[in-house]
Design a protein around this motif. Structure first.
Motif, short mmCIF file in Angstrom:
data_model
loop_
_atom_site.label_atom_id
_atom_site.label_comp_id
_atom_site.label_asym_id
_atom_site.label_seq_id
_atom_site.Cartn_x
_atom_site.Cartn_y
_atom_site.Cartn_z
N LEU A 69 0.84 -1.20 0.00
CA LEU A 69 0.00 0.00 0.00
C LEU A 69 0.88 1.25 0.00
O LEU A 69 1.79 1.38 0.81
N ASP A 70 0.58 2.16 -0.93
CA ASP A 70 1.24 3.46 -0.99
C ASP A 70 0.26 4.50 -0.47
O ASP A 70 -0.71 4.85 -1.14
N LEU A 71 0.51 5.01 0.75
CA LEU A 71 -0.38 5.97 1.39
C LEU A 71 -0.04 7.39 0.96
O LEU A 71 1.10 7.82 1.10
N GLY A 72 -1.03 8.12 0.47
CA GLY A 72 -0.76 9.45 -0.06
C GLY A 72 -0.01 9.33 -1.37
O GLY A 72 1.02 9.96 -1.58
N SER A 73 -0.56 8.52 -2.27
CA SER A 73 0.16 8.13 -3.50
C SER A 73 0.30 9.27 -4.51
O SER A 73 1.13 9.18 -5.42
N GLY A 74 -0.49 10.33 -4.37
CA GLY A 74 -0.34 11.48 -5.26
C GLY A 74 -0.48 11.11 -6.72
O GLY A 74 -1.42 10.44 -7.13
N THR A 75 0.50 11.54 -7.53
CA THR A 75 0.45 11.27 -8.96
C THR A 75 0.89 9.85 -9.32
O THR A 75 0.89 9.50 -10.50
N GLY A 76 1.28 9.07 -8.33
CA GLY A 76 1.59 7.66 -8.57
C GLY A 76 3.03 7.34 -8.88
O GLY A 76 3.35 6.20 -9.22
N ARG A 77 3.93 8.32 -8.75
CA ARG A 77 5.34 8.06 -9.07
C ARG A 77 5.94 6.99 -8.17
O ARG A 77 6.62 6.08 -8.63
N GLN A 78 5.70 7.12 -6.86
CA GLN A 78 6.25 6.12 -5.94
C GLN A 78 5.48 4.79 -6.03
O GLN A 78 6.06 3.72 -5.83
N THR A 79 4.21 4.86 -6.36
CA THR A 79 3.43 3.64 -6.57
C THR A 79 4.05 2.82 -7.69
O THR A 79 4.19 1.59 -7.58
N MET A 80 4.44 3.50 -8.76
CA MET A 80 5.09 2.82 -9.88
C MET A 80 6.43 2.22 -9.46
O MET A 80 6.75 1.08 -9.82
N GLU A 81 7.21 2.95 -8.67
CA GLU A 81 8.50 2.43 -8.21
C GLU A 81 8.31 1.23 -7.30
O GLU A 81 9.11 0.28 -7.33
N LEU A 82 7.27 1.25 -6.47
CA LEU A 82 6.99 0.10 -5.61
C LEU A 82 6.63 -1.13 -6.44
O LEU A 82 7.04 -2.25 -6.13
N GLN A 83 5.86 -0.93 -7.51
CA GLN A 83 5.51 -2.05 -8.38
C GLN A 83 6.75 -2.62 -9.06
O GLN A 83 6.89 -3.84 -9.21
N GLN A 84 7.66 -1.75 -9.46
CA GLN A 84 8.90 -2.21 -10.07
C GLN A 84 9.77 -2.94 -9.06
O GLN A 84 10.46 -3.91 -9.39
N ARG A 85 9.74 -2.49 -7.82
CA ARG A 85 10.53 -3.11 -6.75
C ARG A 85 9.96 -4.47 -6.36
O ARG A 85 10.71 -5.40 -6.06
N TYR A 86 8.63 -4.58 -6.35
CA TYR A 86 7.96 -5.82 -5.96
C TYR A 86 7.02 -6.26 -7.08
O TYR A 86 5.79 -6.10 -6.99
N PRO A 87 7.54 -6.79 -8.18
CA PRO A 87 6.73 -7.08 -9.37
C PRO A 87 5.64 -8.12 -9.17
O PRO A 87 4.67 -8.14 -9.92
N ALA A 88 5.80 -8.98 -8.16
CA ALA A 88 4.79 -10.02 -7.94
C ALA A 88 3.66 -9.54 -7.03
O ALA A 88 2.67 -10.25 -6.84
N ALA A 89 3.79 -8.35 -6.47
CA ALA A 89 2.81 -7.87 -5.49
C ALA A 89 1.67 -7.10 -6.15
O ALA A 89 1.82 -6.52 -7.23
N GLN A 90 0.53 -7.12 -5.48
CA GLN A 90 -0.56 -6.22 -5.84
C GLN A 90 -0.29 -4.90 -5.12
O GLN A 90 -0.22 -4.87 -3.88
N VAL A 91 -0.12 -3.82 -5.86
CA VAL A 91 0.21 -2.52 -5.28
C VAL A 91 -1.00 -1.60 -5.37
O VAL A 91 -1.57 -1.42 -6.45
N VAL A 92 -1.37 -1.04 -4.23
CA VAL A 92 -2.52 -0.14 -4.14
C VAL A 92 -2.03 1.27 -3.83
O VAL A 92 -1.27 1.48 -2.88
N GLY A 93 -2.45 2.23 -4.64
CA GLY A 93 -2.19 3.63 -4.36
C GLY A 93 -3.43 4.26 -3.77
O GLY A 93 -4.50 4.20 -4.37
N MET A 94 -3.29 4.86 -2.58
CA MET A 94 -4.43 5.49 -1.92
C MET A 94 -4.14 6.97 -1.66
O MET A 94 -3.06 7.32 -1.19
N ASP A 95 -5.10 7.82 -1.98
CA ASP A 95 -4.97 9.25 -1.74
C ASP A 95 -6.35 9.81 -1.43
O ASP A 95 -7.36 9.24 -1.85
#
Length: 270
Positions: free
Chosen positions: A56-82
């Motif tokens: 979970l990316d809390l305060g995901s904003g425009t999604g830049r860090q959400t994208m980096e988290l997905q790249q870091r953990y490619p097998a994970a389901q990544v949720v961006g919340m704002d």
């Protein structure tokens, strides 16, 4: 599958913050110098394990860090919340891949069931919340046992030059209140998280003039002042007085603006 629960509406002042960030969605990334620096440093605390299921990316904003988290953990389901719908809509347009999920919500009343995420990440978002204690309780509730909370926030002393210049104009600081590192450390210690890393580091940006500084703050949507602080109408006379006051703080690199950044890595007990 992530399960959602009923969540209360954001209090009025947080709705105002959300509206400001929504309006800034299109200009945010072009002005987010500090945010990129801080997010990069905060991510140094991410766990190295690659087998995470949900992030979970809390305060995901425009999604830049959400994208980096997905790249870091490619097998994970990544949720961006704002809480800013404008930010979420911008992120959805820019990052439409099925690997991403997006959710509107309040950090102090997370719309997820308990024991849901392996990792919660948040960079420069939780300082907008009323209570760090509430944030820690909600994050701990939604983390699985052994899960990590990696975050950055702000501490007392942030934007001190802005406050100092405004006080010379009308006696008010015009900035939000930030708790000291000692107070935040006490709140973390009482939260039930395993003792982890919590440190403070100053980040100083420099600007050629006051107009550029204020334009960047507006582009970021961070010109919201919470309850109890005075903003007032920005007349030309007040702006000139503010400019003159800020100019007394000039250094060779330009007009300084200091952020006292708190970096934290916490773990929920197994």
């Amino acid at each position: 599958m992530i399960q959602y629960k009923e969540s209360a509406l954001c209090p009025r002042h947080r709705q105002r913050i959300a509206e400001n960030f929504s309006r800034a969605a299109k200009t945010y990334d072009s002005a987010a110098t500090l945010q990129r620096i801080v997010a990069r440093k905060a991510m140094l605390g991410l766990p190295s394990a690659l087998e995470l299921e949900r992030v979970l990316d809390l305060g995901s904003g425009t999604g830049r860090q959400t994208m980096e988290l997905q790249q870091r953990y490619p097998a994970a389901q990544v949720v961006g919340m704002d809480m800013a719908m404008g930010m979420l809509q911008h992120a959805q347009r820019e990052l439409s891949e099925p690997a991403f999920s997006w959710c509107a919500g309040d950090i102090e009343a997370l719309p997820f069931t308990s024991d849901c995420f392996d990792l919660v990440f948040s960079s420069l978002a939780i300082q907008w919340c009323e209570s760090l204690t509430s944030v820690l309780q909600e994050v701990q509730r939604t983390l699985k046992p052994g899960g990590y909370f990696v975050f950055s926030s702000l501490a007392s002393g942030s934007l001190m030059e802005l406050a100092q210049a405004w006080r010379k104009v009308d006696g008010y600081s015009h900035i939000n209140h930030y708790e000291t590192l000692d107070v935040q450390t006490q709140q973390v210690a009482a939260s039930g998280f395993e003792s982890g890393s919590l440190k403070q580091q100053a980040e100083v940006l420099h600007y050629p003039d006051v107009n550029v500084l204020l334009k960047e703050l507006r582009a970021l949507g961070v010109n919201t002042v919470t309850e109890g602080a005075r903003q007032g109408l920005m007349t030309r006379r007040r702006l000139l007085a503010f400019r003159d006051a800020y100019e007394t703080l000039r250094v060779p690199a330009g007009l300084p603006l200091t952020y006292q950044v708190v970096y934290g890595v916490l773990r929920k007990p197994r």
